[in-house]
Design a protein around this motif. Sequence first.
Motif, PDB file in Angstrom:
ATOM      1  N   GLN A   1      -5.443   6.584  -1.192  1.00  0.00           N
ATOM      2  CA  GLN A   1      -6.461   5.385  -1.123  1.00  0.00           C
ATOM      3  C   GLN A   1      -5.724   4.194  -1.346  1.00  0.00           C
ATOM      4  N   VAL A   2      -4.598   4.079  -2.257  1.00  0.00           N
ATOM      5  CA  VAL A   2      -3.903   2.569  -2.375  1.00  0.00           C
ATOM      6  C   VAL A   2      -2.915   2.672  -1.083  1.00  0.00           C
ATOM      7  N   MET A   3      -2.754   3.349  -0.220  1.00  0.00           N
ATOM      8  CA  MET A   3      -2.179   3.244   1.045  1.00  0.00           C
ATOM      9  C   MET A   3      -3.028   2.785   2.162  1.00  0.00           C
ATOM     10  N   LEU A   4      -4.265   3.459   2.011  1.00  0.00           N
ATOM     11  CA  LEU A   4      -5.347   3.179   2.970  1.00  0.00           C
ATOM     12  C   LEU A   4      -5.867   1.746   2.780  1.00  0.00           C
ATOM     13  N   PHE A   5      -6.054   1.330   1.568  1.00  0.00           N
ATOM     14  CA  PHE A   5      -6.335  -0.139   1.220  1.00  0.00           C
ATOM     15  C   PHE A   5      -5.560  -1.007   1.644  1.00  0.00           C
ATOM     16  N   LEU A   6      -4.232  -0.637   1.750  1.00  0.00           N
ATOM     17  CA  LEU A   6      -3.080  -1.585   2.208  1.00  0.00           C
ATOM     18  C   LEU A   6      -3.121  -1.655   3.491  1.00  0.00           C
ATOM     19  N   ALA A   7      -3.382  -0.552   4.160  1.00  0.00           N
ATOM     20  CA  ALA A   7      -3.297  -0.412   5.548  1.00  0.00           C
ATOM     21  C   ALA A   7      -4.715  -1.178   6.262  1.00  0.00           C
TER      22      ALA A   7
ATOM     23  N   GLY B   1       2.135 -12.619  -5.432  1.00  0.00           N
ATOM     24  CA  GLY B   1       2.588 -11.574  -5.171  1.00  0.00           C
ATOM     25  C   GLY B   1       1.542 -10.453  -4.817  1.00  0.00           C
ATOM     26  N   GLY B   2       2.356  -9.210  -4.605  1.00  0.00           N
ATOM     27  CA  GLY B   2       1.461  -7.995  -4.687  1.00  0.00           C
ATOM     28  C   GLY B   2       2.096  -6.885  -3.857  1.00  0.00           C
ATOM     29  N   ALA B   3       1.265  -5.959  -3.345  1.00  0.00           N
ATOM     30  CA  ALA B   3       1.865  -4.964  -2.538  1.00  0.00           C
ATOM     31  C   ALA B   3       1.395  -5.084  -1.067  1.00  0.00           C
ATOM     32  N   ARG B   4       2.297  -4.694  -0.204  1.00  0.00           N
ATOM     33  CA  ARG B   4       1.871  -4.924   1.226  1.00  0.00           C
ATOM     34  C   ARG B   4       2.438  -3.277   1.888  1.00  0.00           C
ATOM     35  N   LEU B   5       2.141  -2.907   2.916  1.00  0.00           N
ATOM     36  CA  LEU B   5       3.027  -1.734   3.676  1.00  0.00           C
ATOM     37  C   LEU B   5       4.276  -2.258   3.814  1.00  0.00           C
ATOM     38  N   GLY B   6       5.201  -1.279   3.897  1.00  0.00           N
ATOM     39  CA  GLY B   6       6.633  -1.258   4.172  1.00  0.00           C
ATOM     40  C   GLY B   6       6.929  -1.190   5.610  1.00  0.00           C
ATOM     41  N   ARG B   7       6.047  -0.274   6.086  1.00  0.00           N
ATOM     42  CA  ARG B   7       6.292   0.173   7.690  1.00  0.00           C
ATOM     43  C   ARG B   7       5.008   0.018   8.236  1.00  0.00           C
ATOM     44  N   PRO B   8       4.845   0.199   9.770  1.00  0.00           N
ATOM     45  CA  PRO B   8       3.656   0.244  10.387  1.00  0.00           C
ATOM     46  C   PRO B   8       3.002   1.506  10.138  1.00  0.00           C
ATOM     47  N   THR B   9       1.640   1.560  10.068  1.00  0.00           N
ATOM     48  CA  THR B   9       0.826   2.714   9.598  1.00  0.00           C
ATOM     49  C   THR B   9       1.012   3.836  10.458  1.00  0.00           C
ATOM     50  N   ASP B  10       1.725   3.779  11.718  1.00  0.00           N
ATOM     51  CA  ASP B  10       1.947   4.889  12.591  1.00  0.00           C
ATOM     52  C   ASP B  10       3.362   5.611  12.271  1.00  0.00           C
ATOM     53  N   ARG B  11       3.944   4.976  11.178  1.00  0.00           N
ATOM     54  CA  ARG B  11       5.405   5.540  10.905  1.00  0.00           C
ATOM     55  C   ARG B  11       5.478   5.799   9.676  1.00  0.00           C
ATOM     56  N   ILE B  12       4.112   6.275   8.904  1.00  0.00           N
ATOM     57  CA  ILE B  12       4.040   6.594   7.508  1.00  0.00           C
ATOM     58  C   ILE B  12       3.559   7.972   7.796  1.00  0.00           C
ATOM     59  N   THR B  13       4.051   8.861   7.203  1.00  0.00           N
ATOM     60  CA  THR B  13       3.168  10.330   7.338  1.00  0.00           C
ATOM     61  C   THR B  13       2.467  10.535   5.967  1.00  0.00           C
ATOM     62  N   LEU B  14       1.580  11.184   5.909  1.00  0.00           N
ATOM     63  CA  LEU B  14       0.769  11.689   4.689  1.00  0.00           C
ATOM     64  C   LEU B  14       1.752  12.578   3.716  1.00  0.00           C
ATOM     65  N   ALA B  15       2.527  13.274   4.383  1.00  0.00           N
ATOM     66  CA  ALA B  15       3.527  13.986   3.735  1.00  0.00           C
ATOM     67  C   ALA B  15       4.511  13.374   2.867  1.00  0.00           C
ATOM     68  N   GLU B  16       4.658  12.040   3.379  1.00  0.00           N
ATOM     69  CA  GLU B  16       5.776  11.113   2.864  1.00  0.00           C
ATOM     70  C   GLU B  16       4.907  10.559   1.339  1.00  0.00           C
ATOM     71  N   ILE B  17       3.638  10.229   1.721  1.00  0.00           N
ATOM     72  CA  ILE B  17       2.740   9.690   0.464  1.00  0.00           C
ATOM     73  C   ILE B  17       2.586  10.445  -0.478  1.00  0.00           C
TER      74      ILE B  17
ATOM     75  N   ARG C   1       0.002  14.136  10.285  1.00  0.00           N
ATOM     76  CA  ARG C   1      -0.893  13.220  10.212  1.00  0.00           C
ATOM     77  C   ARG C   1      -0.159  11.707   9.663  1.00  0.00           C
ATOM     78  N   THR C   2      -0.506  10.540  10.425  1.00  0.00           N
ATOM     79  CA  THR C   2      -0.057   9.397   9.833  1.00  0.00           C
ATOM     80  C   THR C   2      -0.949   8.611   9.259  1.00  0.00           C
ATOM     81  N   LEU C   3      -0.615   7.678   8.382  1.00  0.00           N
ATOM     82  CA  LEU C   3      -1.727   6.679   7.902  1.00  0.00           C
ATOM     83  C   LEU C   3      -2.526   5.866   8.829  1.00  0.00           C
ATOM     84  N   ALA C   4      -1.929   5.701  10.046  1.00  0.00           N
ATOM     85  CA  ALA C   4      -2.938   5.201  11.099  1.00  0.00           C
ATOM     86  C   ALA C   4      -3.928   6.282  11.346  1.00  0.00           C
ATOM     87  N   ASP C   5      -3.330   7.424  11.481  1.00  0.00           N
ATOM     88  CA  ASP C   5      -4.585   8.552  11.993  1.00  0.00           C
ATOM     89  C   ASP C   5      -5.519   8.749  10.958  1.00  0.00           C
ATOM     90  N   SER C   6      -5.337   8.280   9.528  1.00  0.00           N
ATOM     91  CA  SER C   6      -6.098   8.488   8.440  1.00  0.00           C
ATOM     92  C   SER C   6      -7.133   7.403   8.647  1.00  0.00           C
TER      93      SER C   6
END
Length: 149
Positions: free
Chosen positions: A11-17, A64-80, A129-134
């Motif tokens: 959910q955090v990653m989806l909010f950031l995306a 400050g705060g948090a933002r994605l470190g890579r594009p969403t199509d380069r982050i897999t759900l397995a990594e999360i 599955r990538t974050l972009a897919d999600s």
Amino acid sequence: MLDIRFSRALQVMLFLAVAAEHGAGPLSSAELAQKLNANPSLVRKLLVPLTDEGLVVCVKGRSGGARLGRPTDRITLAEIYRCAVGDKPLFAPSPGVEPVCPVTAHGGEYFAALTAEAEEAVLASLGDRTLADSVGELRRLCTGRDRQS
């Protein structure tokens, strides 16, 4: 009780995306916590391994705060998933018992092999599955729900 760290980290990653898509700046742990209905300290704990793996970049300070470190199509759900649960196995074995029959003598070995196979399948599915897919799937779910209303 089932572990909810993966669900929360996703959910955090989806909010950031979604924030990144809208050109928003970094989201603070307080903002993320409000969205999750959680404590900011929980969000910060979730962000540590995500940051360590480069999936998230955190900036300290007033703006400050948090933002994605890579594009969403380069982050897999397995990594999360791996960031959220670490080395904790998907299933926990029951405590050992005295080996008095085939079940007690070899049940633990069988369970370990079975759960290793199941976890491998889960990680393979999440790795496809990538974050972009999600984010896309969430949009499809919202569109489908809007049509039904």
